[in-house]
Design an enzyme around this catalytic site. Structure first.
Site, PDB file in Angstrom:
ATOM      1  N   GLU A 107      37.120 -31.417  11.467  1.00 49.30           N
ATOM      2  CA  GLU A 107      38.377 -32.122  11.727  1.00 49.30           C
ATOM      3  C   GLU A 107      38.595 -32.328  13.222  1.00 49.30           C
ATOM      4  OE1 GLU A 107      41.686 -30.100   9.825  1.00 49.30           O
ATOM      5  OE2 GLU A 107      40.354 -29.581   8.159  1.00 49.30           O
TER       6      GLU A 107
ATOM      7  N   CYS B 296      40.526 -14.717  11.448  1.00 46.00           N
ATOM      8  CA  CYS B 296      41.968 -14.544  11.687  1.00 46.00           C
ATOM      9  C   CYS B 296      42.730 -14.814  10.382  1.00 46.00           C
ATOM     10  CB  CYS B 296      42.455 -15.494  12.788  1.00 46.00           C
ATOM     11  SG  CYS B 296      41.619 -15.233  14.353  1.00 46.00           S
TER      12      CYS B 296
ATOM     13  N   CYS C  98      44.726 -18.234   9.665  1.00 52.60           N
ATOM     14  CA  CYS C  98      44.060 -19.481  10.030  1.00 52.60           C
ATOM     15  C   CYS C  98      43.259 -20.061   8.866  1.00 52.60           C
ATOM     16  CB  CYS C  98      43.142 -19.230  11.226  1.00 52.60           C
ATOM     17  SG  CYS C  98      42.268 -20.692  11.749  1.00 52.60           S
TER      18      CYS C  98
ATOM     19  N   CYS D  50      34.523 -21.141  10.694  1.00 52.34           N
ATOM     20  CA  CYS D  50      34.695 -20.129  11.731  1.00 52.34           C
ATOM     21  C   CYS D  50      34.412 -18.765  11.135  1.00 52.34           C
ATOM     22  CB  CYS D  50      36.131 -20.183  12.260  1.00 52.34           C
ATOM     23  SG  CYS D  50      36.381 -19.148  13.716  1.00 52.34           S
TER      24      CYS D  50
ATOM     25  N   CYS E  90      44.895 -26.570  11.976  1.00 55.02           N
ATOM     26  CA  CYS E  90      43.453 -26.392  11.931  1.00 55.02           C
ATOM     27  C   CYS E  90      42.860 -26.095  10.567  1.00 55.02           C
ATOM     28  CB  CYS E  90      43.146 -25.149  12.735  1.00 55.02           C
ATOM     29  SG  CYS E  90      42.663 -25.457  14.330  1.00 55.02           S
TER      30      CYS E  90
HETATM   31  N1  SAH Z   1      38.877 -20.002  17.877  1.00 54.86           N
HETATM   32  C1  SAH Z   1      39.671 -20.466  18.948  1.00 54.86           C
HETATM   33  C2  SAH Z   1      40.080 -21.922  18.860  1.00 54.86           C
HETATM   34  C3  SAH Z   1      40.499 -22.473  17.521  1.00 54.86           C
HETATM   35  S1  SAH Z   1      42.068 -22.035  16.876  1.00 54.86           S
HETATM   36  C4  SAH Z   1      40.870 -19.577  19.134  1.00 54.86           C
HETATM   37  O1  SAH Z   1      41.023 -18.638  18.369  1.00 54.86           O
HETATM   38  O2  SAH Z   1      41.609 -19.762  20.080  1.00 54.86           O
HETATM   39  C5  SAH Z   1      43.245 -22.846  17.885  1.00 54.86           C
HETATM   40  C6  SAH Z   1      44.592 -22.142  17.953  1.00 54.86           C
HETATM   41  O3  SAH Z   1      45.352 -22.316  16.744  1.00 54.86           O
HETATM   42  C7  SAH Z   1      44.455 -20.643  18.152  1.00 54.86           C
HETATM   43  O4  SAH Z   1      45.411 -20.197  19.074  1.00 54.86           O
HETATM   44  C8  SAH Z   1      44.759 -20.125  16.757  1.00 54.86           C
HETATM   45  O5  SAH Z   1      45.103 -18.791  16.778  1.00 54.86           O
HETATM   46  C9  SAH Z   1      45.859 -21.079  16.317  1.00 54.86           C
HETATM   47  N2  SAH Z   1      46.111 -21.100  14.884  1.00 54.86           N
HETATM   48  C10 SAH Z   1      45.238 -20.985  13.878  1.00 54.86           C
HETATM   49  N3  SAH Z   1      45.856 -21.053  12.686  1.00 54.86           N
HETATM   50  C11 SAH Z   1      47.161 -21.262  12.942  1.00 54.86           C
HETATM   51  C12 SAH Z   1      48.304 -21.409  12.121  1.00 54.86           C
HETATM   52  N4  SAH Z   1      48.231 -21.366  10.790  1.00 54.86           N
HETATM   53  N5  SAH Z   1      49.505 -21.603  12.728  1.00 54.86           N
HETATM   54  C13 SAH Z   1      49.583 -21.651  14.091  1.00 54.86           C
HETATM   55  N6  SAH Z   1      48.539 -21.506  14.899  1.00 54.86           N
HETATM   56  C14 SAH Z   1      47.329 -21.303  14.349  1.00 54.86           C
END
Ligand code: SAH
Length: 345
Positions: A92, A116, A119, A112, A333
């Site tokens: 995406e 997390c 996510c 990924c 994301c």
């Molecule tokens: N792996 C990297 C970049 C991709 S995620 C990282 O962890 O930074 C990009 C951002 O979106 C990160 O800050 C992540 O924690 C956040 N993110 C992921 N899922 C989310 C969600 N459901 N709501 C808000 N932020 C989210």
């Protein structure tokens, strides 16, 4: 296997065996078609002789992205693209409009492995890393589609950029080449969940990019529950690596902090954030959680987000609340890829 031509830097292209007996201005033409005019096939390189185009096709692959789905938000104009890659994998990309121009948020991996809990990108599993060409191609597609200048790029889509650092370096070289898009590193953000060895490598490179750290919690137990990577790289050593990054590069780090209701939005969390970051070159970017299907956590309202921001400001921190662009098209994301992958299973 054919070589991925989009990922080669100008110098690398020039030194390729293929171009040994070809006049050097042809290298400039090819590079310009790829990185400035953003064509998506060798056939479009109209000022090259047909024989050269055919030979290029036989030697190199053109592993750009292909559109599967395009969603545009009727409220804020955010565009979300679901792309397929040459091996059928899905990624995406998001194009965001702000008063400072267009910004493209790109993926760096297919899925990924960081796990997390909040996510969606991680839920659909990890397949592979992207090539530099596949990263560039996302920016170029969005540029051609919008017909406008791209003002900034964020490596904040699906994947962990620092888990694919060599390709990210390649991407950074090509995107900033003045013969191509010429986008300065100052307009590029790279986001990480906190891989310390790679943060140290980045610090040594002294690039002008903006590093974003996805912190989300100021205590180890809370952060480990949300982000398993914290078990490998706990807060104390992570913040030390970030402080070293700031001191070495002179560049401010942006702390990403997704607010989760009743969890990381307490007074104690605010005070701990102040202890960690007050008086240092950090900016705190608050993001109301985008709830995903599994709903492990609950989001906050706009006013609750501003309340937490005020707490931080009163404690002497730099903090802003990020606008939720594209909320009506599932721009969080990894949700589109995950839905599409489940449909295909
Ligand atoms: N792996 C990297 C970049 C991709 S995620 C990282 O962890 O930074 C990009 C951002 O979106 C990160 O800050 C992540 O924690 C956040 N993110 C992921 N899922 C989310 C969600 N459901 N709501 C808000 N932020 C989210």
């Amino acid at each position: 296997m054919k070589k991925d031509i989009l990922g080669l830097s100008f110098e690398e292209l020039k030194n390729e065996d293929f171009f040994k007996d070809i006049p050097s201005y042809r290298v400039e033409q090819v590079f310009s078609w790829l990185h400035n005019k953003n064509v998506s096939s060798f056939d479009e390189m109209l000022n090259l002789p047909k024989s050269l185009r055919e030979n290029l096709k036989e030697t190199y692959s053109f592993n750009g992205v292909a559109l599967v789905k395009r969603l545009e938000s009727p409220t804020d104009g955010t565009v979300k693209y679901l792309f397929s890659l040459s091996d059928g994998e899905l990624i995406e990309t998001v194009l965001l409009k702000s008063n400072r121009g267009l910004s493209v948020c790109i993926s760096t991996e297919v899925g990924c492995k960081m796990g997390c809990r909040f996510c969606a990108s991680t839920k659909a599993g990890f397949s592979r890393k992207l090539t530099a060409g596949e990263m560039l191609s996302q920016v170029y597609y969005a540029r051609v589609d919008s017909g406008e200048r791209i003002g900034s790029v964020m490596l904040m889509g699906i994947g962990e950029p620092l888990d694919n650092l060599n390709m990210v370096f390649r991407f950074l070289d090509n995107i900033s080449d003045s013969r191509g898009l010429g986008l300065s590193h100052r307009h590029i953000s790279v986001s990480t969940c906190g891989l310390i060895p790679e943060i140290n490598i980045l610090a040594e490179k002294r690039l002008q990019i903006t590093l974003s750290l996805s912190l989300h919690a100021p205590f180890d137990d809370m952060r480990s529950e949300m982000m398993p990577i914290n078990n490998t790289y706990p807060l104390k050593s992570l913040i030390a690596a970030c402080d070293n990054y700031v001191n070495t590069t002179g560049r401010r780090i942006s702390i990403e902090y997704t607010i989760i209701k009743g969890k990381n939005d307490t007074k104690i969390c605010a005070e701990r954030l102040a202890e960690l970051f007050k008086g240092k070159l950090y900016h705190i970017n608050l993001i109301p959680l985008n709830e995903i299907k599994e709903k492990p956590y609950e989001s906050v309202s706009k006013s609750e987000a501003y309340e937490f921001q005020n707490k931080l400001i009163k404690l002497g921190l730099n903090a802003t609340v990020r606008r939720r662009l594209g909320a009506d098209i599932d721009a969080a994301c990894g949700q589109l890829r995950r839905d599409e992958t489940e449909k295909r299973m």
